[in-house]
Scaffold this active site. Structure first.
Site, PDB file in Angstrom:
ATOM      1  N   ALA A  20      52.834  69.064  54.416  1.00  0.00           N
ATOM      2  CA  ALA A  20      54.357  68.702  53.220  1.00  0.00           C
ATOM      3  C   ALA A  20      54.628  69.971  52.831  1.00  0.00           C
ATOM      4  O   ALA A  20      56.113  70.279  52.105  1.00  0.00           O
ATOM      5  CB  ALA A  20      54.092  67.675  52.609  1.00  0.00           C
ATOM      6  N   ARG A  23      55.912  75.597  54.210  1.00  0.00           N
ATOM      7  CA  ARG A  23      56.866  76.319  54.419  1.00  0.00           C
ATOM      8  C   ARG A  23      58.084  75.509  55.366  1.00  0.00           C
ATOM      9  O   ARG A  23      58.963  74.694  55.113  1.00  0.00           O
ATOM     10  CB  ARG A  23      56.954  77.810  54.850  1.00  0.00           C
ATOM     11  CG  ARG A  23      56.433  78.613  54.148  1.00  0.00           C
ATOM     12  CD  ARG A  23      56.644  80.029  54.466  1.00  0.00           C
ATOM     13  NE  ARG A  23      56.012  80.199  55.975  1.00  0.00           N
ATOM     14  CZ  ARG A  23      54.150  80.073  55.618  1.00  0.00           C
ATOM     15  NH1 ARG A  23      54.025  81.094  54.449  1.00  0.00           N
ATOM     16  NH2 ARG A  23      53.718  80.571  56.691  1.00  0.00           N
ATOM     17  N   MET A  24      57.387  75.391  56.996  1.00  0.00           N
ATOM     18  CA  MET A  24      57.525  74.139  57.710  1.00  0.00           C
ATOM     19  C   MET A  24      58.565  72.893  57.403  1.00  0.00           C
ATOM     20  O   MET A  24      59.470  72.410  57.482  1.00  0.00           O
ATOM     21  CB  MET A  24      57.302  74.068  59.156  1.00  0.00           C
ATOM     22  CG  MET A  24      57.742  73.757  60.540  1.00  0.00           C
ATOM     23  SD  MET A  24      59.924  74.996  60.656  1.00  0.00           S
ATOM     24  CE  MET A  24      60.670  73.056  61.018  1.00  0.00           C
ATOM     25  N   ASP A  45      49.600  65.599  53.932  1.00  0.00           N
ATOM     26  CA  ASP A  45      49.260  67.207  53.172  1.00  0.00           C
ATOM     27  C   ASP A  45      47.664  66.564  53.858  1.00  0.00           C
ATOM     28  O   ASP A  45      46.803  66.127  53.453  1.00  0.00           O
ATOM     29  CB  ASP A  45      49.692  67.545  52.392  1.00  0.00           C
ATOM     30  CG  ASP A  45      49.708  69.011  52.639  1.00  0.00           C
ATOM     31  OD1 ASP A  45      49.413  69.905  53.176  1.00  0.00           O
ATOM     32  OD2 ASP A  45      50.439  70.239  51.725  1.00  0.00           O
ATOM     33  N   ARG A  46      46.974  67.749  53.676  1.00  0.00           N
ATOM     34  CA  ARG A  46      45.500  68.336  53.901  1.00  0.00           C
ATOM     35  C   ARG A  46      44.659  68.008  52.572  1.00  0.00           C
ATOM     36  O   ARG A  46      45.286  67.792  51.672  1.00  0.00           O
ATOM     37  CB  ARG A  46      44.740  69.585  54.394  1.00  0.00           C
ATOM     38  CG  ARG A  46      44.964  69.974  53.330  1.00  0.00           C
ATOM     39  CD  ARG A  46      45.141  72.335  53.766  1.00  0.00           C
ATOM     40  NE  ARG A  46      44.814  72.722  52.548  1.00  0.00           N
ATOM     41  CZ  ARG A  46      46.224  73.552  52.138  1.00  0.00           C
ATOM     42  NH1 ARG A  46      47.413  72.601  52.593  1.00  0.00           N
ATOM     43  NH2 ARG A  46      46.253  74.547  50.773  1.00  0.00           N
ATOM     44  N   GLY A 108      55.104  70.350  67.543  1.00  0.00           N
ATOM     45  CA  GLY A 108      55.370  71.727  67.408  1.00  0.00           C
ATOM     46  C   GLY A 108      53.802  73.038  66.987  1.00  0.00           C
ATOM     47  O   GLY A 108      54.644  74.386  67.391  1.00  0.00           O
ATOM     48  N   THR A 110      51.175  74.878  68.628  1.00  0.00           N
ATOM     49  CA  THR A 110      51.207  75.944  69.331  1.00  0.00           C
ATOM     50  C   THR A 110      49.525  76.361  69.181  1.00  0.00           C
ATOM     51  O   THR A 110      48.655  76.254  68.651  1.00  0.00           O
ATOM     52  CB  THR A 110      52.242  77.575  69.407  1.00  0.00           C
ATOM     53  OG1 THR A 110      51.846  78.081  68.389  1.00  0.00           O
ATOM     54  CG2 THR A 110      53.435  76.894  69.345  1.00  0.00           C
ATOM     55  N   ASN A 134      58.540  75.632  70.832  1.00  0.00           N
ATOM     56  CA  ASN A 134      59.766  75.968  70.383  1.00  0.00           C
ATOM     57  C   ASN A 134      61.124  74.770  70.162  1.00  0.00           C
ATOM     58  O   ASN A 134      61.603  74.402  71.233  1.00  0.00           O
ATOM     59  CB  ASN A 134      60.270  76.981  70.900  1.00  0.00           C
ATOM     60  CG  ASN A 134      61.125  77.595  69.856  1.00  0.00           C
ATOM     61  OD1 ASN A 134      61.996  76.945  69.123  1.00  0.00           O
ATOM     62  ND2 ASN A 134      60.854  78.874  69.182  1.00  0.00           N
ATOM     63  N   HIS A 165      56.355  88.074  65.071  1.00  0.00           N
ATOM     64  CA  HIS A 165      56.906  86.445  63.611  1.00  0.00           C
ATOM     65  C   HIS A 165      56.418  87.194  62.177  1.00  0.00           C
ATOM     66  O   HIS A 165      55.819  88.344  62.479  1.00  0.00           O
ATOM     67  CB  HIS A 165      55.860  85.323  64.218  1.00  0.00           C
ATOM     68  CG  HIS A 165      56.285  84.668  65.132  1.00  0.00           C
ATOM     69  ND1 HIS A 165      56.347  84.741  66.384  1.00  0.00           N
ATOM     70  CD2 HIS A 165      57.152  83.431  64.889  1.00  0.00           C
ATOM     71  CE1 HIS A 165      57.394  84.381  67.095  1.00  0.00           C
ATOM     72  NE2 HIS A 165      57.974  82.808  66.205  1.00  0.00           N
ATOM     73  N   LYS A 169      51.331  83.931  60.779  1.00  0.00           N
ATOM     74  CA  LYS A 169      51.195  83.101  62.360  1.00  0.00           C
ATOM     75  C   LYS A 169      50.058  83.707  62.058  1.00  0.00           C
ATOM     76  O   LYS A 169      49.430  84.704  62.247  1.00  0.00           O
ATOM     77  CB  LYS A 169      52.284  83.934  62.922  1.00  0.00           C
ATOM     78  CG  LYS A 169      52.341  82.716  64.268  1.00  0.00           C
ATOM     79  CD  LYS A 169      53.579  83.250  64.909  1.00  0.00           C
ATOM     80  CE  LYS A 169      52.996  82.507  66.529  1.00  0.00           C
ATOM     81  NZ  LYS A 169      53.179  81.164  65.872  1.00  0.00           N
TER      82      LYS A 169
END
Length: 277
Positions: A20, A23-24, A45-46, A108, A110, A134, A165, A169
């Site tokens: 939360a 950025r995403m 969140d962690r 989402g 990966t 994606n 990216h 990442k």
């Protein structure tokens, strides 16, 4: 023992967001808050995150009444759908709880191994899952174009996939680039694991025309750029997608969440969500 997924025939759709304070995560929270048919039910969140206890909308100057928490079980118990863009180990732990509680999941994340993907498929037998490397509508349309292009350009064209990216990442090539490679390889009747080339250095010799090459760029704040190059003699065809905002991934994720409202179990991709299957 797993719970039966709840029937979701009434609005609003209660959505939990992981990561939360990232950025995403923040983009997803903003998108959910602006969707009249959705309700932010949990912001996760962690442990140790400095954002724990804060209102999930504080970064927007909005009061939501939803505090950021690390108590995943409590958050999911109040939710219909979880949207997860974290890391494989975190996503798998969250998914186990979703299967137990009957919460549908949009993934989402990966970087999953084949074994981890098999685990996800088993969890999807208990509560429906949409998983895609994606969530962008545009990227998934590009995947359909690549399938057609690969069949038409099967002879005489070398195929290279270039992705870029941001510096944060952690996996490479991107999940989207790998999906592009898989789509192309399948269209050509090849096994991507056997024909992929992930790096070149030194005296490599002439290019093997049966290979699919990957090149990775990491830097700055690039949201996500992908280009597939079909290079022939006398011409080249480039099919590209460039994301200028994470909003495209968030909007696609909400489409996936709405799709899951009509599903109890099963593993789906964005083709199913968009009616492209």
């Amino acid at each position: 023992m797993s719970s039966v997924p709840r029937p979701l025939d009434t609005a609003p759709l209660r959505i939990a967001i992981t990561g939360a304070s990232g950025r995403m995560g923040r983009m997803l929270i903003e998108t959910v808050l602006n969707a009249p048919d959705c309700q932010l039910s949990a912001a996760l969140d962690r442990d140790g995150s400095p954002s724990l206890g804060q209102d999930a909308g504080a970064f927007l100057g909005r009061h939501t009444g939803v505090a950021i928490t690390s108590d995943v079980r409590a958050g999911l118990s109040q939710s219909d759908v979880l949207i997860d863009f974290t890391r494989p180990e975190g996503t798998l732990a969250h998914l186990a709880l979703c299967a137990e509680l009957g919460v549908r999941t949009v993934i989402g994340t990966t970087g999953f191994t084949d074994e981890e993907k098999a685990h996800i498929a088993r969890f999807a037998e208990q509560a429906a899952v949409v998983m895609a490397p994606n969530m962008s509508v545009g990227v998934n349309l590009v995947l359909k174009l690549l399938e057609s292009a690969a069949k038409a350009l099967a002879e005489g064209y070398d195929i290279e996939i270039v992705e870029a990216h941001h510096r944060h990442k952690v996996d490479a090539p991107s999940g989207t680039a790998l999906k592009m490679g898989e789509v192309i390889a399948d269209a050509l009747g090849r096994d991507l694991k056997a024909c992929a080339v992930y790096g070149r250095e030194g005296v490599t010799g002439e290019r093997d025309p049966s290979t699919i090459g990957f090149a990775t760029v990491r830097g700055g704040d690039i949201i996500g750029d992908h280009t597939v190059l079909f290079a022939g003699i006398g011409e080249r065809i480039e099919i590209s997608h460039k994301a200028s905002s994470r909003a495209t991934f968030a909007q696609g994720s909400l489409r996936a969440a709405r799709f899951l409202a009509g599903q109890r179990t099963g593993l789906f991709d964005m083709n199913a969500v968009l009616g492209l299957a």
